[in-house]
Motif scaffolding. Structure first.
Motif, PDB file in Angstrom:
ATOM      1  N   VAL A   1       0.679  -1.399   0.154  1.00  0.00           N
ATOM      2  CA  VAL A   1       0.244   0.081   0.108  1.00  0.00           C
ATOM      3  C   VAL A   1       1.077   1.396   0.008  1.00  0.00           C
ATOM      4  O   VAL A   1       0.403   2.270  -0.640  1.00  0.00           O
ATOM      5  CB  VAL A   1      -0.928  -0.311   1.529  1.00  0.00           C
ATOM      6  N   LEU A   2       2.649   1.161   0.148  1.00  0.00           N
ATOM      7  CA  LEU A   2       2.523   2.097   1.007  1.00  0.00           C
ATOM      8  C   LEU A   2       4.553   2.138   0.282  1.00  0.00           C
ATOM      9  O   LEU A   2       5.055   0.783   0.804  1.00  0.00           O
ATOM     10  CB  LEU A   2       2.932   3.223   1.840  1.00  0.00           C
ATOM     11  N   ALA A   3       5.030   2.393  -0.702  1.00  0.00           N
ATOM     12  CA  ALA A   3       6.754   2.149  -0.568  1.00  0.00           C
ATOM     13  C   ALA A   3       7.469   2.954  -0.115  1.00  0.00           C
ATOM     14  O   ALA A   3       7.197   4.055   0.249  1.00  0.00           O
ATOM     15  CB  ALA A   3       6.586   2.307  -2.319  1.00  0.00           C
ATOM     16  N   ASN A   4       8.847   2.310  -0.136  1.00  0.00           N
ATOM     17  CA  ASN A   4       9.752   3.819  -0.018  1.00  0.00           C
ATOM     18  C   ASN A   4       9.969   4.184   1.508  1.00  0.00           C
ATOM     19  O   ASN A   4       9.348   5.515   2.097  1.00  0.00           O
ATOM     20  CB  ASN A   4       9.853   4.787  -0.255  1.00  0.00           C
ATOM     21  N   ILE A   5       9.451   2.904   2.715  1.00  0.00           N
ATOM     22  CA  ILE A   5       8.896   3.371   3.779  1.00  0.00           C
ATOM     23  C   ILE A   5       9.994   3.764   4.322  1.00  0.00           C
ATOM     24  O   ILE A   5      11.374   2.969   4.571  1.00  0.00           O
ATOM     25  CB  ILE A   5       8.079   3.222   4.143  1.00  0.00           C
ATOM     26  N   ALA A   6      10.239   4.944   5.397  1.00  0.00           N
ATOM     27  CA  ALA A   6      11.600   5.128   6.438  1.00  0.00           C
ATOM     28  C   ALA A   6      11.600   4.554   7.518  1.00  0.00           C
ATOM     29  O   ALA A   6      11.946   3.520   8.369  1.00  0.00           O
ATOM     30  CB  ALA A   6      12.914   6.493   5.917  1.00  0.00           C
ATOM     31  N   SER A   7      10.016   4.880   8.190  1.00  0.00           N
ATOM     32  CA  SER A   7       9.503   3.895   9.371  1.00  0.00           C
ATOM     33  C   SER A   7       8.562   4.272   9.557  1.00  0.00           C
ATOM     34  O   SER A   7       7.265   5.039   8.584  1.00  0.00           O
ATOM     35  CB  SER A   7      10.250   5.618  10.662  1.00  0.00           C
ATOM     36  N   PHE A   8       7.888   3.175  10.524  1.00  0.00           N
ATOM     37  CA  PHE A   8       6.182   3.214  10.941  1.00  0.00           C
ATOM     38  C   PHE A   8       6.237   2.955  12.015  1.00  0.00           C
ATOM     39  O   PHE A   8       6.531   1.614  12.649  1.00  0.00           O
ATOM     40  CB  PHE A   8       5.765   1.729  10.001  1.00  0.00           C
ATOM     41  N   ASN A   9       5.118   3.673  12.253  1.00  0.00           N
ATOM     42  CA  ASN A   9       5.493   3.292  14.267  1.00  0.00           C
ATOM     43  C   ASN A   9       4.177   3.969  14.614  1.00  0.00           C
ATOM     44  O   ASN A   9       3.260   4.983  14.461  1.00  0.00           O
ATOM     45  CB  ASN A   9       6.171   4.909  14.901  1.00  0.00           C
ATOM     46  N   ILE A  10       4.161   3.479  16.052  1.00  0.00           N
ATOM     47  CA  ILE A  10       2.371   2.997  16.503  1.00  0.00           C
ATOM     48  C   ILE A  10       2.589   3.173  17.918  1.00  0.00           C
ATOM     49  O   ILE A  10       3.139   2.313  18.305  1.00  0.00           O
ATOM     50  CB  ILE A  10       1.714   2.651  15.974  1.00  0.00           C
TER      51      ILE A  10
END
Length: 244
Positions: A205-214
């Motif tokens: 659903v999304l490319a080139n992700i540097a970070s994903f935090n919750i």
């Protein structure tokens, strides 16, 4: 007869004109290149924002709907029948790099009649398909079951749903059927954000992700997503309504 002497352009003048023309063309090409580059960057930025908006709309919906099971949410249910173990262990799970949610679809269809131990007559053009996992729900009990076949009836204004196993739910007055929704967001290949649904299918659903935090605080979740090519991350907060 008198002849007039006609003066034409000299070689030097032609060379100067060509040089000026070359300079002008070079400037035009440079401007066009810069303009195209700017437009491409702007288009990519707009596309990225649109993808982010769609993604966050999905994630907010999944957070807010997690634990929704009809007129009474999952934690208020006295009984949930799940002999097939179709449900995950938690209705909403969120940590620093993953989000998992499950709930009953808000698009529900009324059950008209129980035809046999494994068959239900359902109203409406409900778009339910073979091997869909569904909730069968009233305000007293709920059962999770897997559809074996779907047969249209009365010009497809009604459908007969046949299930793999006999149904255990007892009451069918004011009872509805709706799909089970399960979404699992995770990072894969170090840079892509993927979502996996209840069928096991995964899509990026999304490319080139540097970070994903919750992060969580009481009944609110804060999601932070940063792309590799942008300096500022996008932050969104969503409330948990049904999975407390």
């Amino acid at each position: 007869m008198v002849f007039k002497k006609i003066h034409g352009a000299g070689l030097l003048e032609i060379m100067i004109a060509l040089l000026i023309s070359a300079i002008l063309l070079a400037e035009i090409f440079r401007y066009s290149y810069c303009l195209e580059k700017t437009l491409n960057f702007s288009a990519a930025k707009v596309e990225s924002i649109e993808k982010m908006n769609v993604l966050f709309a999905w994630m907010v919906r999944d957070i807010e709907m997690a634990g929704y099971v009809g007129c009474v949410n999952a934690h208020s249910r006295e009984k949930i029948i799940d002999d097939g173990h179709y449900l995950s262990s938690t209705w909403l799970f969120a940590n620093s790099g993953a989000l998992q949610s499950q709930y009953m679809s808000s698009e529900q269809f009324e059950i008209i009649e129980k035809l046999s131990e494994t068959e239900l007559l359902v109203s409406g053009n409900n778009h339910l398909n073979e091997n869909d996992i569904v909730f069968i729900e009233n305000c007293w009990e709920v059962e999770v079951a897997k559809i074996k076949t779907v047969h249209g009836k009365n010009y497809d204004m009604q459908n007969i749903l046949e299930f793999y196993y006999p149904l255990k739910i007892q009451h069918f007055e004011k009872t509805y059927v709706a799909k089970l929704i399960q979404h699992d967001y995770f990072i894969q290949n170090s840079a892509g954000l993927y979502v996996r649904d209840q069928t096991g299918r995964s899509d990026e659903v999304l490319a080139n992700i540097a970070s994903f935090n919750i992060s969580s605080l009481q009944n609110k979740l804060t999601m932070t997503v940063a792309e590799s090519n942008t300096a500022d991350p996008i932050i969104l907060t969503a409330s948990v309504y049904n999975a407390n």
